[in-house]
Design a protein around this motif. Sequence first.
Motif, PDB file in Angstrom:
ATOM      1  N   GLU A  56     -38.073  45.854   4.088  1.00 40.60           N
ATOM      2  CA  GLU A  56     -37.196  45.283   5.020  1.00 40.60           C
ATOM      3  C   GLU A  56     -38.068  44.172   6.276  1.00 40.60           C
ATOM      4  O   GLU A  56     -37.509  42.894   6.228  1.00 40.60           O
ATOM      5  CB  GLU A  56     -36.700  46.724   6.158  1.00 40.60           C
ATOM      6  N   SER A  57     -39.220  45.078   6.847  1.00 37.53           N
ATOM      7  CA  SER A  57     -40.364  44.038   7.244  1.00 37.53           C
ATOM      8  C   SER A  57     -40.443  42.075   6.217  1.00 37.53           C
ATOM      9  O   SER A  57     -40.608  41.505   6.786  1.00 37.53           O
ATOM     10  CB  SER A  57     -41.547  44.427   7.624  1.00 37.53           C
ATOM     11  N   TRP A  58     -40.688  42.848   5.435  1.00 37.03           N
ATOM     12  CA  TRP A  58     -41.201  41.344   3.941  1.00 37.03           C
ATOM     13  C   TRP A  58     -40.063  40.301   4.556  1.00 37.03           C
ATOM     14  O   TRP A  58     -40.187  39.554   4.140  1.00 37.03           O
ATOM     15  CB  TRP A  58     -41.554  42.418   2.902  1.00 37.03           C
ATOM     16  N   ASN A  59     -39.144  40.925   4.015  1.00 37.15           N
ATOM     17  CA  ASN A  59     -38.097  39.908   3.485  1.00 37.15           C
ATOM     18  C   ASN A  59     -36.830  39.366   5.077  1.00 37.15           C
ATOM     19  O   ASN A  59     -36.456  38.248   4.979  1.00 37.15           O
ATOM     20  CB  ASN A  59     -35.821  41.759   3.824  1.00 37.15           C
ATOM     21  N   GLU A  60     -38.001  40.564   6.311  1.00 30.91           N
ATOM     22  CA  GLU A  60     -37.332  39.231   7.220  1.00 30.91           C
ATOM     23  C   GLU A  60     -38.465  37.952   7.157  1.00 30.91           C
ATOM     24  O   GLU A  60     -38.111  37.232   8.513  1.00 30.91           O
ATOM     25  CB  GLU A  60     -37.486  40.374   8.893  1.00 30.91           C
ATOM     26  N   ARG A  61     -39.667  38.479   7.057  1.00 31.85           N
ATOM     27  CA  ARG A  61     -40.463  37.476   6.730  1.00 31.85           C
ATOM     28  C   ARG A  61     -40.015  36.519   5.760  1.00 31.85           C
ATOM     29  O   ARG A  61     -40.670  35.235   6.052  1.00 31.85           O
ATOM     30  CB  ARG A  61     -42.173  37.687   6.833  1.00 31.85           C
ATOM     31  N   MET A  62     -39.910  36.689   4.704  1.00 35.43           N
ATOM     32  CA  MET A  62     -39.462  35.456   4.163  1.00 35.43           C
ATOM     33  C   MET A  62     -38.571  34.578   4.741  1.00 35.43           C
ATOM     34  O   MET A  62     -38.418  33.084   4.412  1.00 35.43           O
ATOM     35  CB  MET A  62     -38.887  36.582   2.868  1.00 35.43           C
ATOM     36  N   TRP A  63     -37.501  35.657   4.868  1.00 39.23           N
ATOM     37  CA  TRP A  63     -35.947  34.504   5.665  1.00 39.23           C
ATOM     38  C   TRP A  63     -36.505  33.644   6.445  1.00 39.23           C
ATOM     39  O   TRP A  63     -36.312  32.716   6.666  1.00 39.23           O
ATOM     40  CB  TRP A  63     -35.544  35.525   6.119  1.00 39.23           C
ATOM     41  N   ALA A  64     -37.992  33.999   7.659  1.00 45.02           N
ATOM     42  CA  ALA A  64     -38.353  33.303   8.513  1.00 45.02           C
ATOM     43  C   ALA A  64     -39.096  32.255   8.273  1.00 45.02           C
ATOM     44  O   ALA A  64     -39.234  31.395   8.899  1.00 45.02           O
ATOM     45  CB  ALA A  64     -38.560  34.654   9.834  1.00 45.02           C
ATOM     46  N   ASP A  65     -39.958  32.498   7.765  1.00 47.31           N
ATOM     47  CA  ASP A  65     -41.694  31.857   6.805  1.00 47.31           C
ATOM     48  C   ASP A  65     -41.336  31.113   5.879  1.00 47.31           C
ATOM     49  O   ASP A  65     -41.341  29.961   5.381  1.00 47.31           O
ATOM     50  CB  ASP A  65     -42.047  32.402   7.383  1.00 47.31           C
ATOM     51  N   GLY A  66     -40.047  32.187   4.689  1.00 48.86           N
ATOM     52  CA  GLY A  66     -40.271  31.168   3.300  1.00 48.86           C
ATOM     53  C   GLY A  66     -41.936  31.320   2.890  1.00 48.86           C
ATOM     54  O   GLY A  66     -42.480  31.795   3.472  1.00 48.86           O
ATOM     55  N   GLY A  67     -40.916  30.912   1.329  1.00 47.87           N
ATOM     56  CA  GLY A  67     -42.371  31.578  -0.043  1.00 47.87           C
ATOM     57  C   GLY A  67     -42.987  33.229   0.163  1.00 47.87           C
ATOM     58  O   GLY A  67     -42.288  33.686   1.182  1.00 47.87           O
ATOM     59  N   PRO A  68     -43.467  32.893  -0.820  1.00 44.75           N
ATOM     60  CA  PRO A  68     -44.116  34.143  -0.925  1.00 44.75           C
ATOM     61  C   PRO A  68     -44.948  34.641   0.594  1.00 44.75           C
ATOM     62  O   PRO A  68     -46.323  34.030   0.176  1.00 44.75           O
ATOM     63  CB  PRO A  68     -44.909  33.896  -2.576  1.00 44.75           C
ATOM     64  N   ILE A  69     -45.311  35.285   0.697  1.00 52.18           N
ATOM     65  CA  ILE A  69     -45.954  36.417   1.768  1.00 52.18           C
ATOM     66  C   ILE A  69     -47.023  37.075   1.188  1.00 52.18           C
ATOM     67  O   ILE A  69     -46.505  38.660   1.024  1.00 52.18           O
ATOM     68  CB  ILE A  69     -44.855  36.641   2.977  1.00 52.18           C
ATOM     69  N   PHE A 111     -48.671  43.349  -6.797  1.00 51.96           N
ATOM     70  CA  PHE A 111     -47.764  43.011  -4.863  1.00 51.96           C
ATOM     71  C   PHE A 111     -46.668  42.599  -5.943  1.00 51.96           C
ATOM     72  O   PHE A 111     -46.641  41.147  -6.321  1.00 51.96           O
ATOM     73  CB  PHE A 111     -49.139  42.153  -4.346  1.00 51.96           C
ATOM     74  N   VAL A 112     -45.670  42.165  -4.814  1.00 51.91           N
ATOM     75  CA  VAL A 112     -44.496  41.351  -5.148  1.00 51.91           C
ATOM     76  C   VAL A 112     -44.747  39.719  -5.389  1.00 51.91           C
ATOM     77  O   VAL A 112     -44.140  38.825  -6.136  1.00 51.91           O
ATOM     78  CB  VAL A 112     -43.046  41.465  -3.647  1.00 51.91           C
ATOM     79  N   HIS A 113     -45.151  40.000  -4.110  1.00 49.65           N
ATOM     80  CA  HIS A 113     -45.315  37.900  -4.173  1.00 49.65           C
ATOM     81  C   HIS A 113     -46.262  37.315  -5.152  1.00 49.65           C
ATOM     82  O   HIS A 113     -46.930  36.431  -5.457  1.00 49.65           O
ATOM     83  CB  HIS A 113     -46.442  37.462  -2.692  1.00 49.65           C
ATOM     84  N   ASP A 114     -47.223  38.707  -5.532  1.00 55.17           N
ATOM     85  CA  ASP A 114     -47.948  37.946  -7.230  1.00 55.17           C
ATOM     86  C   ASP A 114     -47.141  37.935  -8.177  1.00 55.17           C
ATOM     87  O   ASP A 114     -47.352  36.743  -9.587  1.00 55.17           O
ATOM     88  CB  ASP A 114     -49.001  39.595  -7.641  1.00 55.17           C
TER      89      ASP A 114
END
Length: 161
Positions: A56-69, A111-114
């Motif tokens: 959930e934290s990663w989803n929020e950062r993806m929504w706020a910042d965009g791009g693979p975090i 990792f998901v961002h990979d």
Amino acid sequence: MAPKHHPTPLSGGDRKALTKELGRARTMTTILAGQSAEARAKGETLIRQADKLLCESWNERMWADGGPIDPSPTIDQAINGSYSWLEIECSRCKMKRDVVMAALRHPPTTFVHDLASRLRCSKCAKANRRPAATLLQLTQRPRHTDDEKPPHKDSKHGSDA
């Protein structure tokens, strides 16, 4: 493993004491095994909750910042946190689709961002183009696409008229 051999004492009082202590030891093993199972279940529940919060934290950062975090949850953490779907978008044709994380041929510790550079749009691949996909979010279930038919309405439950 073979049971441990305890030499039987010669005196009657010592035999009774040994029998009593062996009974207590066997009872304690049952009690401790039960406590261990309870603690393990609580721990697994806490780990599952931690994995869910990480997703959930990663989803929020993806929504706020965009791009693979980076850092992102691993594939097995996402699946354990009940986020087993990854929503992606083709960077060329902008087609969105859902990917089942368990079906990916990557180690569960990836990792998901990979995955951003590894996932490709199947529609563009047919046109001999291989653009990378953009990661959007982790989801608990696939999203409802516009090209799917809505569920059939049952006449027993009323109508929209």
